[in-house]
Design a protein around this motif. Structure first.
Motif, PDB file in Angstrom:
ATOM      1  N   ALA A  80      35.821  44.813 -24.230  1.00 10.49           N
ATOM      2  CA  ALA A  80      35.679  43.436 -23.595  1.00 10.49           C
ATOM      3  C   ALA A  80      36.800  42.647 -23.104  1.00 10.49           C
ATOM      4  O   ALA A  80      36.897  42.353 -21.990  1.00 10.49           O
ATOM      5  N   ARG A  83      38.565  44.045 -20.196  1.00  9.61           N
ATOM      6  CA  ARG A  83      37.611  44.008 -18.822  1.00  9.61           C
ATOM      7  C   ARG A  83      37.691  42.678 -18.466  1.00  9.61           C
ATOM      8  O   ARG A  83      37.547  42.568 -17.204  1.00  9.61           O
ATOM      9  N   ARG A  84      37.882  41.645 -19.221  1.00  7.48           N
ATOM     10  CA  ARG A  84      38.049  40.240 -18.591  1.00  7.48           C
ATOM     11  C   ARG A  84      39.259  40.246 -17.577  1.00  7.48           C
ATOM     12  O   ARG A  84      39.430  39.451 -16.683  1.00  7.48           O
ATOM     13  N   PHE A  96      23.170  36.967 -11.324  1.00 10.45           N
ATOM     14  CA  PHE A  96      22.384  36.603 -12.232  1.00 10.45           C
ATOM     15  C   PHE A  96      21.347  35.711 -11.454  1.00 10.45           C
ATOM     16  O   PHE A  96      21.663  34.598 -11.210  1.00 10.45           O
ATOM     17  N   LEU A 107      29.567  31.226 -16.524  1.00  7.90           N
ATOM     18  CA  LEU A 107      29.058  32.124 -17.848  1.00  7.90           C
ATOM     19  C   LEU A 107      30.102  32.622 -18.470  1.00  7.90           C
ATOM     20  O   LEU A 107      30.062  32.199 -19.829  1.00  7.90           O
ATOM     21  N   ALA A 108      30.785  33.566 -17.889  1.00  6.25           N
ATOM     22  CA  ALA A 108      31.770  34.206 -18.691  1.00  6.25           C
ATOM     23  C   ALA A 108      33.159  33.357 -19.205  1.00  6.25           C
ATOM     24  O   ALA A 108      33.616  33.688 -20.103  1.00  6.25           O
ATOM     25  N   ARG A 111      31.696  31.224 -22.100  1.00  7.95           N
ATOM     26  CA  ARG A 111      30.972  32.124 -23.134  1.00  7.95           C
ATOM     27  C   ARG A 111      32.196  33.152 -23.782  1.00  7.95           C
ATOM     28  O   ARG A 111      32.312  33.379 -24.908  1.00  7.95           O
ATOM     29  N   ALA A 112      32.905  33.921 -22.824  1.00 10.00           N
ATOM     30  CA  ALA A 112      33.839  34.768 -23.313  1.00 10.00           C
ATOM     31  C   ALA A 112      35.189  34.189 -23.185  1.00 10.00           C
ATOM     32  O   ALA A 112      35.773  34.621 -24.473  1.00 10.00           O
ATOM     33  N   ARG A 156      32.856  34.986  -8.559  1.00  2.98           N
ATOM     34  CA  ARG A 156      32.545  35.098  -9.953  1.00  2.98           C
ATOM     35  C   ARG A 156      33.384  35.830 -10.804  1.00  2.98           C
ATOM     36  O   ARG A 156      34.091  35.803 -11.590  1.00  2.98           O
ATOM     37  N   ALA A 157      33.701  37.102 -10.084  1.00  2.00           N
ATOM     38  CA  ALA A 157      35.008  37.927 -10.539  1.00  2.00           C
ATOM     39  C   ALA A 157      36.186  37.305 -10.609  1.00  2.00           C
ATOM     40  O   ALA A 157      36.993  37.576 -11.703  1.00  2.00           O
ATOM     41  N   MET A 160      37.591  34.820 -13.608  1.00  2.00           N
ATOM     42  CA  MET A 160      38.112  35.315 -14.875  1.00  2.00           C
ATOM     43  C   MET A 160      39.656  35.663 -14.602  1.00  2.00           C
ATOM     44  O   MET A 160      40.222  35.933 -15.339  1.00  2.00           O
TER      45      MET A 160
END
Lengths: 248, 219
Positions: A80, A83-84, A96, A107-108, A111-112, A156-157, A160
């Motif tokens: 994970a 992957r971020r 989503f 979201l990520a 959360r992440a 969205r990508a 990160m």
């Protein structure tokens, strides 16, 4: 620190099988930080499988994949955080549907990355700006056109702040009139100096943006060349045949 | 006794019927989600184990389970109150069905949803909680409302293990009044009075869920 990874991708002697089917055959590919690679080839040649091995959405059986010097091992528990650092854009967008555009982008982050909401939303708006769609932030994916959805997926990508972006046929599911808006966003990104690996059939985009074009067939890399050489002077017969089929 | 008096008499058992239903849900909902999610996720032997547990509760007649748990288990030293047995057995039976709605709803989601979550670097359980379940929940609503009604109707069986629910009250009245026709018709009406509002509520929840969806779909 994983946060300080560089955007290099190193693929060494990669083999993958689906049952008896040998999908990838000893593939080696190294991508420098900031380099833009376009992977093309006939369908079933393994290009999507290859790009999906880079962030381990597909696991390989032999060989090595590393990003920024860190190896991604099949089934490892620490995927994970790596992957971020690797953004991915899918053919089918995969937004989503139960979250707004803003919700998809944050979201990520919240959360992440445990980023505070206000900060995450500011970063999301910045990236929605970049893909020229900030006015749609409160809408839901199904209220958007395909081109808009794919641009949201890119934003969205990007949220990160990845070191590498993977594009898996990002325009193949779009209506023809929407392809350009997505390619324009991708070209702008390429100018920002981010490492990009794109699986695409858009040869105009490849010619304009790619540093290197990789041609695959039957799970092998057949030819690697700069766009100039690739289009004007391909060496391999299979490359020539492929080009003659798509460049009418 | 007038029909109104009969129904009033039957409703003296309402508290028990309502309690069994409420406690039953406390078993049913967690069981449905945990079993459904595990069945969706686990590989191999562990999945077979979960499936076996689900099938035990789903495939046994409720009345037999009630008798076994209430009358047979004490012989092995396991003693539970009638209320515990009733809510446990009814709850896990309905939960067994519910788990299949949970599993089916999770399996029906496009796999790209999970992949998008993984690619963003989310942990698998975060993806389940924030991406898969919220979407799956929407398609589970109709099944869940059906099962709630099944549970309420199922509580009529608990009169057979000494609980004084509405059905038990009706049997009592029938013995005293010698009016089985009036009293069991009253019992039927009593259950309709409870279940009908639940179906109406269920329909409105379904509509709200699908309205939210259609709102998302509009251009």
């Amino acid at each position: 620190m994983i946060e300080n990874l560089t955007g290099t991708v190193e693929i060494t002697d990669l083999d993958k099988w689906y049952g008896d089917f040998h999908a990838l055959r000893r593939i080696s590919l190294s991508v420098a930080d900031g380099e833009r690679i376009v992977i093309c080839g006939p369908s079933g040649s393994g290009k999507s499988t290859l790009i999906r091995c880079v962030n381990q959405l597909e696991t390989h059986q032999k060989g090595k994949v590393s990003v920024g010097g860190l190896e991604l091992k099949p089934g490892a528990g620490n995927l994970a955080p790596i992957r971020r650092q690797i953004g991915m854009v899918f053919q089918q967008f995969n937004l989503f549907p139960h979250l707004s555009v803003l919700g998809n982008c944050t979201l990520a982050l919240t959360r992440a990355k445990k980023m505070p909401r206000t900060e995450a939303e500011a970063l999301a708006m910045e990236n929605l700006e970049k893909v020229r769609i900030p006015d749609q932030a409160r809408k839901y994916p199904a209220q958007l056109s395909g081109g808009q959805q794919q641009r949201v997926a890119i934003a969205r990508a990007l949220c990160m702040q990845p070191k590498v972006m993977l594009f898996d046929e990002p325009t193949s599911a779009l209506d023809p009139e929407m392809i350009k808006e997505v390619l324009d966003v991708m070209s702008a990104l390429a100018k920002d100096g981010m490492t990009m690996i794109c699986v695409t059939h858009e040869m105009g985009f490849a010619r304009e943006v790619a540093d290197r074009i990789v041609f695959m067939d039957e799970g092998m890399v057949i030819e690697e060349a700069t766009p100039d050489v690739f289009f004007s002077n391909p060496r391999n017969d299979r490359t020539k045949k492929f080009l003659s089929q798509i460049l009418h | 006794m007038s029909l109104l008096e009969i129904i009033a008499g039957i409703f003296e058992g309402f508290r028990v019927t309502a309690t069994v239903t409420a406690l039953g849900l406390l078993y049913a909902i967690p069981f449905a989600f945990v079993a459904g999610v595990l069945q969706h996720f686990l590989p191999g032997v562990r999945r077979v184990l979960v499936t076996t547990v689900i099938e035990f509760w789903r495939s046994s007649p409720v009345i037999v389970l009630l008798f076994v748990f209430y009358y047979s288990l004490p012989a092995f030293g396991v003693r539970m109150s009638a209320m515990t047995v009733a809510s446990l057995v009814l709850g896990l039976n309905i939960g067994g069905y519910g788990s299949q709605a949970v599993r089916a709803a999770l399996q029906a989601l496009p796999h790209g949803q999970v992949e998008a979550g993984l690619a963003l670097g989310l942990q698998r359980w975060t993806i389940l909680l924030l991406i898969e379940l919220p979407q799956a929940l929407r398609s589970m609503v109709p099944t869940f409302m059906n099962q709630l009604i099944q549970l309420i109707k199922g509580t009529a069986l608990v009169s057979l293990i000494t609980l004084t629910d509405m059905t038990y009250r009706a049997k009592e009245l029938a013995q005293v009044e010698y009016n089985p026709v009036g009293i069991y018709s009253g019992l039927l009406i009593a259950y309709l009075i409870i279940c009908y509002p639940v179906t109406v509520l269920g329909r409105s929840i379904e509509q709200r869920a699908s309205y939210a969806e259609s709102k998302h779909r509009e251009f």
